[in-house]
Every structure is written in C-alpha cells, then in structure tokens.
Design an enzyme around this catalytic site. Structure first.
Site, PDB file in Angstrom:
ATOM      1  CB  SER A 123      34.711 -14.233 -13.885  1.00  0.00           C
ATOM      2  OG  SER A 123      35.348 -15.312 -13.227  1.00  0.00           O
ATOM      3  CG  ASN A 181      32.174   9.835 -36.209  1.00  0.00           C
ATOM      4  OD1 ASN A 181      31.025   9.410 -36.329  1.00  0.00           O
ATOM      5  ND2 ASN A 181      32.732  10.647 -37.095  1.00  0.00           N
ATOM      6  CG  ASN A 227      44.228  10.991 -28.764  1.00  0.00           C
ATOM      7  OD1 ASN A 227      43.602  11.879 -29.358  1.00  0.00           O
ATOM      8  ND2 ASN A 227      45.512  10.749 -28.989  1.00  0.00           N
ATOM      9  CG  ASP A 253      33.110   4.846 -31.919  1.00  0.00           C
ATOM     10  OD1 ASP A 253      33.899   5.697 -32.361  1.00  0.00           O
ATOM     11  OD2 ASP A 253      32.577   3.970 -32.632  1.00  0.00           O
ATOM     12  CG  ASP A 287      31.221   2.863 -36.198  1.00  0.00           C
ATOM     13  OD1 ASP A 287      31.192   1.937 -35.362  1.00  0.00           O
ATOM     14  OD2 ASP A 287      31.856   3.922 -36.016  1.00  0.00           O
ATOM     15  CE1 TYR A 297      37.899   0.354 -28.886  1.00  0.00           C
ATOM     16  CE2 TYR A 297      37.898  -0.155 -31.237  1.00  0.00           C
ATOM     17  CZ  TYR A 297      38.534  -0.163 -30.006  1.00  0.00           C
ATOM     18  OH  TYR A 297      39.794  -0.697 -29.888  1.00  0.00           O
ATOM     19  CB  ILE A 304      45.033  14.992 -28.798  1.00  0.00           C
ATOM     20  CG1 ILE A 304      45.154  14.755 -27.287  1.00  0.00           C
ATOM     21  CG2 ILE A 304      46.103  15.944 -29.284  1.00  0.00           C
ATOM     22  CD1 ILE A 304      46.380  13.966 -26.880  1.00  0.00           C
ATOM     23  CG  ASP A 324      43.381  12.615 -35.243  1.00  0.00           C
ATOM     24  OD1 ASP A 324      43.229  11.999 -36.309  1.00  0.00           O
ATOM     25  OD2 ASP A 324      43.255  12.071 -34.123  1.00  0.00           O
TER      26      ASP A 324
END
Length: 581
Positions: free
Chosen positions: A269, A213, A237, A211, A192, A196, A239, A229
C-alpha cells in the site's frame, strides 16, 4: 406499503448504492497475513466508519453552530453524485438520522452512538474499543441509557456487515468482476486482454501505461516497435510514422540504440500510495471541493498510484520539485513514454506476492528490458493481531518467497533488465513523531491523539501495524529488529545470487536521510506521514524517497538508468506530449 416493507426496500437500495464505496475495504491497507475472515476484523471497519462519520457530523454542527440534522444534510451536500455517493448519504440520513439526532441531543459521544446503533460491538471477554475518552458516568450505564432512547427502532433489525452486499443476485456478477480485477491487479476494462486499459481507475492507466489501441493485443506500452512503428504506434510511446524528409521511421531515428526501458514496482500500500485526504474528515476544512476526488479514490482502492514516488505521472499536489522515478526515466529518454507498471497491492507481502505477480506484463522476447523494484516494506513484520510477533515473516520464510519471486521474474523479464530489492524501514519513527500529536479528528477539540487512535484500531484488530503503532516500546523494538533482519536477508540475496535475465541490487529504505532533507527545508518529521491513517509515507515522503533512490542509483550503478537520449528535443518538437498519459 407497510413500514417494514418500506424499510426493507430502502435498505436494499442503500446496499446497492454502497457497492463501490465498500468494495475497497475488502482489500484495505491492513496486512494480509491472516486471510481467514474474522467477525472482529470484518466489523471493525464498520465500527471505525461509524465513529468517524459521527465525529464529522458532531464537528460540522459545532463549526457551523447548526443542528445535527443540518450537519448531516451539509455533509451529504458536499458529496459527489458519482457512484451514488450523494444519494447514498441522503438514504443513510433518512434511515438513521432520527436515531442519531436523539442520541446526539442526549449528549452521547460518537463511541456511544455507534455502540447503541450496533455498528460497534463489545465482544465478550474482549476489551471495550473506544476512540474518545470514556464518559464520566459508567460506560455500562451510559450505553443502557442510549439503548433505551432507540429501543424499538426499525433500523436495529438489519445487518450492519458489508459482507452481504455482494450476495445480492443482481450484484454478484459485477462484484465478482471488480473483485477479480482488484485481487489479480489487472484492469477491469481491457478489451484486448493485454493487461493495459484506456480507463483510468479499477487498475487502469493510473496503474500502468495507457493503452493506445485497446482492440489490438500486440499494441501496448513497453514492447519493441513493430517494423519501427512506421505505420502505427505499437508501443504506445507516441512516436510513430515516417519522416517525409528522408523516409526513415521516427522510432528508428529517435529511439534506436537509446536503450529504452520501463519501470515496474512490486509493492504494497505504500508503493500504491494509500492516502485518505484529511479534508474528508476535518469539519473545519470541509467544503464542496473536498470530495471531488472521492469516486476516483474509491475505484483505486483508496490508492493514488498516479501520484506515487515510483510510477506517478501527474504533477505533485504537494508542490514538490522532485519527480517520480518514471517521470525521471521519461525525461532521460522520451522513448520510455508510458512504460510504467505499478503492481502494488494493499496488504501485499513477500508471502502473498505470488497471488498477483502474474499480472506483470513483460514478454521476454518481444519487450524492452525493465527496472523492477521489489518493495515489500511493511507487511512481513506488520500484523493487526494483538500479539503480532508470531505472525511476522521469519528470515527463512522471507528468503524462500523472495527467491520464488526472483525466479518468476527471471522467466518473464527480457534480457538486460535490472531488479532492485528495497529494504524495510525502521517504523519506530511513527510512534516517536506522532503519538502525542492530535489526530485530524481530535484537532478541533483537542480530544484525540494518535496514541488514542492507534489504540482504537488495535483494539478492533484492524490496525495496519500493531507492532509499530503501539505504546509498548518492547514490541516496537522487536518489530524494528525483525525488519532489519529481513533487510539483511535482501542484502544477502542481492550480493550472492545471479540470474540470467537481470542483475540484482539492494537499496536501503533510509527514512532518516529524507527526514534530514525535509528538516533542512524547514519541515517537521511528522509532516512526512499520512495524517489520517498515521502509518503510510505521504506524497512528500514518497517523492523524497524517489529522489534519494535515483541519486543513489545514478551515482553507484548509472547503467541501470540507461543513456540520456540526445534526440529528446526533436521528439518533443515533432510529437509534443506524445499523446499524454
């Protein structure tokens, strides 16, 4: 099939199989001041690789009282099947094995073998680069004798450079995609395009939160929850949903007013945790288990961000009780789960950060605030050049580029964020604590010290830091003085500049402090430095530095860390590990 045709076919297969092995070296941990490709620099890595592998073969034969042929086969048997590593090794043995055996049977050193087979070269007018003490008989005579032994070998006809691998038409596209992911510091697999990934390496979730989704660009770690959510996890997260007892969304109940925030590292690095395990090159420690993690390391550019001091999320392999800054933020507020980004890059400095700072994922109006650590701790003073002083970033150049980066952050970070400028170390401790100790390649026979190892890398112009990894005390002092000047520049910026979306702080890189802590536990200073490269802070040092950083911030500026969430036990009770990392 004719012999020459078979050899060409074999060589092509060998190059294809080596793709993943060699790509990390296009973005090695060497400083990135001079971006012009040079033959000395490009072939230097090939030369070091040859000398290291030949050393391992010799030492495996010695440890197991075996022939060179058996030692080569033993080494191949240890390598994983993944990324064609095992098959590549057997191809190398089949290709170069006969010549290597002839030369080793004639008591030629790894340096001589690699020069005879043309993996190393002496550039006219330049000094001879060698790791081991020179042979008792004159070098020129010894090398002529070695070349006579392999005279007419078909392997001498083919290129020794890694640069031509990606020129093969059928590899060009995949090469370009992988290089782009590495250079731009964004995930290679990201359906997407939200920066992520559900894939761990190639800039995936080892580098930034996983990610939840990958088909929805509006679902990613660090965002403010969409409609609390209630129906899906929009900020990853773990939740989400509604409490059936009272109909209140869990995110609202547990996270509202808890001041969630993420951690973002802009580093080099050292921040990425560049690490080559010593068991990869130590014959006496080598076994089937030694190379288990080699494919992961190669696809992470030989970095281990998942174990780093800033964003590490795995349990320490060194059994340290200290945790990364991310894990401490998560423990303080479990609503911060998965909100980390390690935007570190091998060779990064203030002068080239602009090339990958845009990989930052933070939307000013949609996302939670973040703690950003700016930690360009070495490459502004480090160079691979024989005369590194002219290559060093000046305080004026440094000031200009740091300000550019801060202005970029101010236009991307949500209001209420914090930026911490991390000072440069005094790297003189490298020489002080290591120069007369034996390098892992020299421990079996007590024949390679770090002084010799540093000189070898410097001669090939692939040293991570000639200024500090040098026997020249004046040069080491000059490098430390410039590092101090740049740290003072950061301090000046932190105390005099104001930005609308974040406040600004300075934290010193205090290696002496963590050395004292380590010594109180019975450790020695040299145990805080990566043993193979003799340059980077190792996992123990990174976690001790994270501990010192956290304690300083908690003591002086506790508001940076946010509040402790009183609902942490309830979050754990309802959501367990919140989907893990």
């Amino acid at each position: 099939m004719a012999q020459s045709s078979r050899m060409k076919s074999l060589w092509k297969v060998l190059r294809v199989a080596s793709l993943f092995v060699l790509l990390p070296f296009h973005t090695s941990a060497s400083p990135a001041h001079d971006d012009r490709p040079g033959t000395r620099h490009a072939n230097g890595h090939v030369c070091v690789g040859c000398v290291v592998v030949l050393s391992v073969i010799e030492q495996l034969a010695q440890v197991h009282n075996a022939t060179a042929q058996a030692a080569m086969e033993r080494l191949c048997s240890y390598l994983p099947v993944k990324l064609f590593l095992k098959s590549t090794c057997y191809l190398v043995v089949r290709t170069f094995g006969p010549d290597i055996i002839k030369l080793l049977n004639a008591d030629m050193s790894a340096d001589v073998v690699c020069h005879a087979l043309e993996f190393c070269e002496q550039v006219p007018g330049q000094p001879l680069c060698h790791l081991y003490p020179l042979p008792k008989v004159a070098w020129k005579f010894t090398l002529e004798k070695a070349r006579e032994i392999v005279k007419g070998s078909p392997t001498l006809k083919y290129s020794r450079s890694s640069a031509d691998i990606c020129c093969l038409p059928f590899l060009a596209k995949i090469c370009q995609e992988i290089k782009s992911a590495i250079q731009n510091s964004v995930p290679f697999k990201d359906v997407d395009s939200d920066k992520y990934s559900v894939f761990p390496t190639l800039r995936g979730y080892h580098w930034r939160g996983r990610d939840c989704n990958d088909s929805d660009e509006m679902a990613y770690p660090g965002r403010r929850p969409d409609n609390w959510d209630a129906h899906q996890d929009s900020n990853c997260n773990g939740i989400w949903g509604v409490d059936p007892k009272d109909g209140i969304p869990y995110e609202k109940k547990f996270c509202e007013g808890s001041q969630p925030r993420g951690i973002i590292l802009l580093g080099d690095s050292a921040g990425a945790h560049f690490h080559i395990p010593p068991e990869w090159i130590t014959a006496s420690q080598m076994s089937l288990k030694s190379f288990f993690n080699l494919p992961t390391a190669l696809t992470n550019e030989l970095n281990w961000p998942q174990l780093s001091g800033a964003t590490g999320f795995l349990n320490s392999t060194s059994r340290m009780k200290e945790n990364s800054i991310y894990l401490r933020l998560r423990k303080r507020n479990r609503c911060n789960h998965r909100d980390y980004q390690n935007l570190s890059k091998n060779g990064a400095s203030s002068q080239n950060l602009e090339r990958f700072i845009e990989s930052l994922s933070r939307k000013e109006l949609l996302d939670h605030p973040a703690i950003v650590i700016y930690a360009m701790i070495g490459n502004d003073v480090c160079s691979r050049k024989i005369d590194p002083v002219p290559e060093m970033t000046t305080p004026e150049q440094f000031y200009s580029k740091v300000m550019e980066s801060l202005k970029f952050l101010n236009s991307h970070l949500p209001n209420g964020s914090h930026v911490i400028l991390y000072g440069l170390p005094d790297g003189a401790f490298l020489w002080d604590h290591l120069h007369d100790r034996y390098h892992p390649l020299g421990q079996l026979n007590e024949d390679v010290t770090y002084d010799q190892f540093y000189s070898f890398l410097s001669c090939l112009q692939i040293t991570p830091c000639h200024g500090w990894m040098s026997s020249n005390q004046t040069l080491r002092t000059l490098t430390s003085e410039r590092a101090e000047q740049l740290s003072n520049t950061l301090k000046k910026i932190a105390t005099s500049k104001k930005f609308t979306n974040f406040d600004l702080f300075y934290v010193a890189f205090d290696f002496q402090e963590i050395t004292k802590k380590w010594q109180k536990r019975g450790g020695q200073p040299w145990q805080l430095i990566e043993p193979v490269d003799g340059f980077h802070p190792n996992e123990i040092a990174l976690l001790l530095l994270a501990d010192g950083f956290w304690n300083k911030v908690q003591h002086q500026w506790p508001h940076i860390l946010g509040k402790e969430n009183p609902f942490n036990p309830q979050i754990e009770q309802v959501f367990g590990d919140q989907g893990g990392h």
